[in-house]
Design a protein around this motif. Structure first.
Motif, PDB file in Angstrom:
ATOM      1  N   SER A 122      33.479  45.823  30.903  1.00 59.23           N
ATOM      2  CA  SER A 122      34.452  46.711  31.543  1.00 59.23           C
ATOM      3  C   SER A 122      35.544  45.925  32.252  1.00 59.23           C
ATOM      4  O   SER A 122      36.667  46.411  32.403  1.00 59.23           O
ATOM      5  N   SER A 123      35.245  44.704  32.685  1.00 59.50           N
ATOM      6  CA  SER A 123      36.225  43.918  33.431  1.00 59.50           C
ATOM      7  C   SER A 123      37.415  43.505  32.583  1.00 59.50           C
ATOM      8  O   SER A 123      38.469  43.172  33.124  1.00 59.50           O
ATOM      9  N   VAL A 124      37.271  43.495  31.262  1.00 58.08           N
ATOM     10  CA  VAL A 124      38.376  43.083  30.392  1.00 58.08           C
ATOM     11  C   VAL A 124      38.864  44.224  29.499  1.00 58.08           C
ATOM     12  O   VAL A 124      39.633  43.998  28.567  1.00 58.08           O
ATOM     13  N   GLU A 252      34.970  36.592  41.541  1.00 59.63           N
ATOM     14  CA  GLU A 252      36.338  36.177  41.297  1.00 59.63           C
ATOM     15  C   GLU A 252      36.619  35.993  39.826  1.00 59.63           C
ATOM     16  O   GLU A 252      37.738  36.127  39.381  1.00 59.63           O
ATOM     17  N   ASP A 253      35.561  35.676  39.041  1.00 56.40           N
ATOM     18  CA  ASP A 253      35.804  35.556  37.612  1.00 56.40           C
ATOM     19  C   ASP A 253      36.227  36.902  37.041  1.00 56.40           C
ATOM     20  O   ASP A 253      37.123  36.990  36.219  1.00 56.40           O
ATOM     21  N   MET A 254      35.582  37.996  37.476  1.00 62.45           N
ATOM     22  CA  MET A 254      35.982  39.324  37.014  1.00 62.45           C
ATOM     23  C   MET A 254      37.399  39.634  37.497  1.00 62.45           C
ATOM     24  O   MET A 254      38.228  40.130  36.742  1.00 62.45           O
ATOM     25  N   LYS A 255      37.677  39.335  38.747  1.00 58.03           N
ATOM     26  CA  LYS A 255      39.001  39.601  39.303  1.00 58.03           C
ATOM     27  C   LYS A 255      40.063  38.838  38.535  1.00 58.03           C
ATOM     28  O   LYS A 255      41.115  39.377  38.198  1.00 58.03           O
ATOM     29  N   CYS A 256      39.783  37.568  38.247  1.00 54.69           N
ATOM     30  CA  CYS A 256      40.776  36.765  37.557  1.00 54.69           C
ATOM     31  C   CYS A 256      41.030  37.289  36.154  1.00 54.69           C
ATOM     32  O   CYS A 256      42.159  37.280  35.678  1.00 54.69           O
ATOM     33  N   HIS A 257      39.984  37.750  35.471  1.00 57.49           N
ATOM     34  CA  HIS A 257      40.181  38.318  34.144  1.00 57.49           C
ATOM     35  C   HIS A 257      40.993  39.601  34.233  1.00 57.49           C
ATOM     36  O   HIS A 257      41.817  39.883  33.368  1.00 57.49           O
TER      37      HIS A 257
END
Length: 447
Positions: A122-124, A252-257
């Motif tokens: 869902s994050s991308v 933060e990896d999800m946020k950055c994506h």
């Protein structure tokens, strides 16, 4: 119509991380039933890392076959899988199979993998779809995403899990003249509603998200804007996003994506940082994600359960609430000073060290059996999650304003930290067994 779209955008965001967040807040009840017991969180951190296969495949498809992968098809698929997985979890979460001569929660692990696959993917996919709408609705979407962690935490608190008492029981030894043998055991009071009901509640939230997506997907295209009017820098730079412990292309990896997906045009040149400053920034990304997504979630049971199931339940539920609160604070109070972020990281690391120390001292941590000990461990987990969540958001803002490539490396560094943290703790907990569980009522600790 504008109010309706806001409501739909918020409801759509509910499905982003509700399943994984729900699993973590329900763990205080699950660990008392499944055979893995206190080792269960360390298994979950590894499973959620494996679920990053989903966003990896989506990213590769976008790179290798641009335009071939349609976000709305992927979203329909993953939300349907999420609903089905939550329903299956309600029926099979406590079913075990014998592997290598010992019972294991095979069904729980398999279903958890698919739930994690849904949330990680869902994050991308969710944000690129939301970019079809005016930028004002992106903020509402992030509110719904924050609620995907907040609502399960509140429901878990209302469930009333964690109330236990020590009960004396007697057993006749030999004939009646030999007397009775007394023993003390922990008796957990029944929750206000069962784990099965909680998983059906998660399925209902996923259904709401799917219904909202269907409605948004059928909106008249007059509400769409051109690419250059979508997601201004001022909005994208403060988009908080929820990251859960344990988790994942979380953090933060999800946020950055998400931020990278939101960029349809090159970012303006950001502030200059020296090589040493950039090294320090990426070190923060690796360390913070490693601590919040791998190291500490693996031992949360060992640090909290010696104080009682209630302390564990509160620490898990309140930590999920602290995360979106910290992200909301970051929207209104932005401090990009590397000195300040370093000090805040040191403070969060101090809370993490206390939590890890109490886990290492299990089953006899400091102040065990006292109200002060219970309060301190709950607050320590609360501030650990809150402080490092703020650091995650602000580091992402700094890198987002620098360049698009900085965001790519941000996601890579976050994923490396999460992976190293979970892989490091798994053998320590499950192979070498450096952490010891204990019974709250029967463990005799020196004063």
């Amino acid at each position: 119509m504008a109010l309706l779209i806001h409501m739909l955008a918020c409801a759509f965001g509910l499905g982003s991380w509700v399943a994984v967040n729900g699993l973590w807040v329900e763990l205080p009840l699950i660990v008392n039933t499944l055979p893995e017991g206190w080792e269960l969180p360390s298994y979950l951190t590894v499973i959620i890392q494996l679920a990053n296969l989903g966003p990896l495949l989506v990213t590769l498809m976008h790179k290798l076959c641009p335009g071939r992968l349609k976000e709305h098809v992927v979203i329909y698929t993953i939300l349907s899988i999420g609903i089905l997985s939550c329903i299956l979890l309600a029926f099979f979460w406590d079913k075990t199979t014998i592997l290598a001569g010992a019972p294991h929660s095979t069904a729980f692990f398999i279903i958890t993998f698919f739930l994690s696959l849904v949330d990680c993917t869902s994050s991308v996919t969710f944000l690129p779809f939301m970019m079809q709408l005016p930028a004002v609705y992106i903020t509402t979407y992030f509110i719904g995403e924050g609620l995907s962690g907040f609502i399960p935490g509140i429901v878990a608190l209302a469930q009333g899990v964690g109330i236990a008492k020590c009960v004396n029981t007697s057993q006749t030894v030999g004939n009646h003249t030999d007397g009775n043998k007394w023993s003390i055991h922990t008796e957990y009071l029944p929750p206000n509603f069962s784990t099965e009901v909680f998983f059906f509640f998660l399925a209902a939230m996923m259904c709401i998200s799917l219904a909202a997506f269907i409605a948004l997907n059928r909106l008249p295209r007059t509400y769409e804007l051109s690419t250059e009017n979508l997601v201004p820098d001022s909005v994208a730079s403060v988009s908080p996003g929820l990251d859960n412990p344990g988790a994942e292309m979380d953090g933060e990896d999800m946020k950055c994506h998400r931020e990278a997906a939101a960029e349809r045009k090159p970012l303006q040149a950001g502030p200059k940082h020296s090589v040493y400053q950039m090294t320090f920034i990426y070190f923060l990304v690796v360390w913070v994600n490693g601590a919040t997504n791998g190291l500490l979630p693996s031992v949360q049971t060992y640090s909290c359960m010696p104080y009682g199931n209630l302390a564990y339940h509160l620490s898990a539920a309140l930590a999920s609430v602290a995360n979106p609160i910290a992200c909301t604070i970051a929207m209104f109070f932005q401090n990009r000073s590397l000195v300040f972020l370093g000090m805040l990281t040191a403070l969060g690391t101090g809370f993490a060290s206390y939590n890890m120390a109490m886990a290492a001292m299990s089953p006899c941590p400091l102040l065990q059996g006292t109200a002060a000990g219970e309060a301190i461990i709950v607050l320590s987990w609360l501030f650990f999650t809150g402080t490092l969540s703020y650091v995650k958001v602000m580091v992402g803002v700094i890198l987002r304003d620098r360049s698009h490539s900085a965001l790519v490396w941000c996601g890579a560094a976050a994923q490396i930290g999460s992976l190293v943290g979970s892989v490091t703790m798994f053998p320590l907990v499950n192979v070498y067994r450096l952490f010891t569980s204990g019974d709250f009522c029967n463990t005799k600790c020196p004063l």
